[in-house]
Design a protein around this motif. Structure first.
Motif, short mmCIF file in Angstrom:
data_model
loop_
_atom_site.label_atom_id
_atom_site.label_comp_id
_atom_site.label_asym_id
_atom_site.label_seq_id
_atom_site.Cartn_x
_atom_site.Cartn_y
_atom_site.Cartn_z
N ALA A 153 0.58 40.94 81.16
CA ALA A 153 1.86 41.46 80.68
C ALA A 153 2.67 42.20 81.76
O ALA A 153 3.89 42.02 81.84
N PRO A 154 2.05 43.05 82.60
CA PRO A 154 2.85 43.76 83.61
C PRO A 154 3.58 42.84 84.59
O PRO A 154 4.54 43.27 85.23
N MET A 155 3.15 41.62 84.70
CA MET A 155 3.77 40.70 85.64
C MET A 155 5.07 40.09 85.10
O MET A 155 5.87 39.55 85.88
N VAL A 156 5.26 40.18 83.78
CA VAL A 156 6.44 39.55 83.19
C VAL A 156 7.36 40.54 82.46
O VAL A 156 8.52 40.22 82.19
N LEU A 157 6.85 41.71 82.12
CA LEU A 157 7.63 42.68 81.36
C LEU A 157 8.37 43.62 82.30
O LEU A 157 7.86 43.97 83.37
N ASP A 158 9.56 44.05 81.88
CA ASP A 158 10.28 45.06 82.66
C ASP A 158 9.69 46.44 82.37
O ASP A 158 8.78 46.59 81.55
N ALA A 159 10.20 47.46 83.04
CA ALA A 159 9.63 48.81 82.94
C ALA A 159 9.69 49.37 81.52
O ALA A 159 8.75 50.01 81.05
N HIS A 160 10.81 49.11 80.83
CA HIS A 160 10.97 49.64 79.48
C HIS A 160 9.97 49.01 78.52
O HIS A 160 9.28 49.72 77.76
#
Length: 348
Positions: free
Chosen positions: A36-43
């Protein structure tokens, strides 16, 4: 020979699942969460992180209320003890974060014994009021013990570094929360299918009958308090690290209402229900904000200036709605959909 959905041996009866599709989808979900961290933005990554450590605390409360049937309105007390157990160990004394997480579980667990012992003969509203009073006592004690906790000044917390791995970045901290969430879910599922879990549910259904069958009510109720408090304390430590600052004002009674809403909305006594309820309750303000953005500037201004009040109203409405129309929660709705799909177009 397999006959319908009946179990043929003890292994099938206590297995987490006998469905290959469930196991496959669970593995795919795990892979998606890891990536998930590779595709999701910070928010969005922040929202998922909040869901993960909130899930740890909600699963802890579910052991006490969902499995054992002991009503608690003071779980925020265990949450703040876990946060301060970690903060004092790591933030003040500079000890290893692993020891900090251990203390985040042990300190609330000891408090669970203290608050659980005098509450063993209490039920219903009397137990709820007792646990709520415990939460207020804990907050006052933390503020007065400023020589240990820094009192109202609070404690600053850096992101931990363990085993040579730094969790300072948002992605790394997300993976840390994911590890604790998966571990808490695995522990909860295994407790339910164990002898301890069956004793908990027997006490929940009828404690007099459970005692007549040889179940030690005192031992198992205290064990439920200890296990629930330990898990909730870990969630409190993760919450404190997420905020980077631990103070009593950050752990309000509102968190207890949020936890109760998660159990009611998701489905009391169900691990899957806790997962679904956590996702809905955490995302509810975001969903509401998106819907209000479609209605005009006035509604957006209300959400911006009265966000806390609007959120409380939403929690109240959704709790009342589920209690009135479907007390089994989201997990009950999901099971109804499954039965309808499997048996369609036949009636049953």
């Amino acid at each position: 020979m397999r006959s319908g959905n009946f179990k043929q041996n003890v292994g099938e009866l206590i297995a987490l699942t006998d469905s290959k599709s469930v196991a496959t989808w669970s593995c795919l979900l795990m892979v998606a969460l890891i990536g998930a961290p590779m595709v999701l933005d910070a928010h969005l990554l922040g929202l998922v992180t909040v869901i993960l450590f909130t899930l740890v605390g909600a699963l802890g409360l579910n052991i006490l209320m969902g499995y054992t049937g002991l009503v608690s309105l003071g779980h925020v007390g265990f949450l703040v003890l876990g946060a301060y157990g970690y903060a004092v160990t790591v933030g003040i004394h500079g000890l290893h974060p692993l020891l900090g997480f251990l203390m985040a579980g042990i300190v609330p667990a000891i408090a669970g014994v203290i608050v659980g012992a005098p509450s063993l003969r209490l039920k219903g509203i009397y137990l709820a009021i007792t646990t709520m009073a415990f939460a207020f006592i804990i907050n006052t004690a933390i503020l007065e013990a400023d020589f240990i906790t820094n009192g109202s000044s609070g404690i600053f917390l850096p992101r931990p570094t363990m085993f040579g791995i730094s969790f300072k970045s948002d992605a790394a901290f997300y993976w840390l929360c994911l590890f604790f969430a998966v571990a808490a879910l695995a522990v909860t599922l295994n407790i339910r299918r164990s002898r301890i879990g069956r004793a908990f549910m027997a006490i929940r259904d009828n404690d007099i009958a459970a005692q007549s069958m040889g179940i030690n009510l005192i031992a198992y109720k205290l064990l439920a308090f200890v296990m629930s408090a330990f898990m909730t304390g870990i969630a409190g430590a993760l919450f404190g690290v997420y905020l980077s600052f631990v103070t009593v004002e950050g752990f309000t009674f509102h968190l207890t209402i949020e936890a109760l809403a998660i159990l009611v909305v998701g489905g009391l006594g169900s691990a899957l229900g806790v997962v679904l309820g956590t996702i809905l309750i955490v995302l509810l303000p975001e969903i509401t904000g998106v819907l209000l953005s479609l209605t005009g500037d006035a509604a957006q201004e209300v959400m911006a200036t009265k966000a806390f009040e609007v959120r409380n109203i939403l929690y109240g409405v959704i709790i009342i709605g589920f209690l009135r129309f479907d007390p089994t929660g989201l997990v009950g709705i999901w099971k109804d959909v499954q039965r309808t799909w499997v048996n369609w177009p036949l009636k049953y």
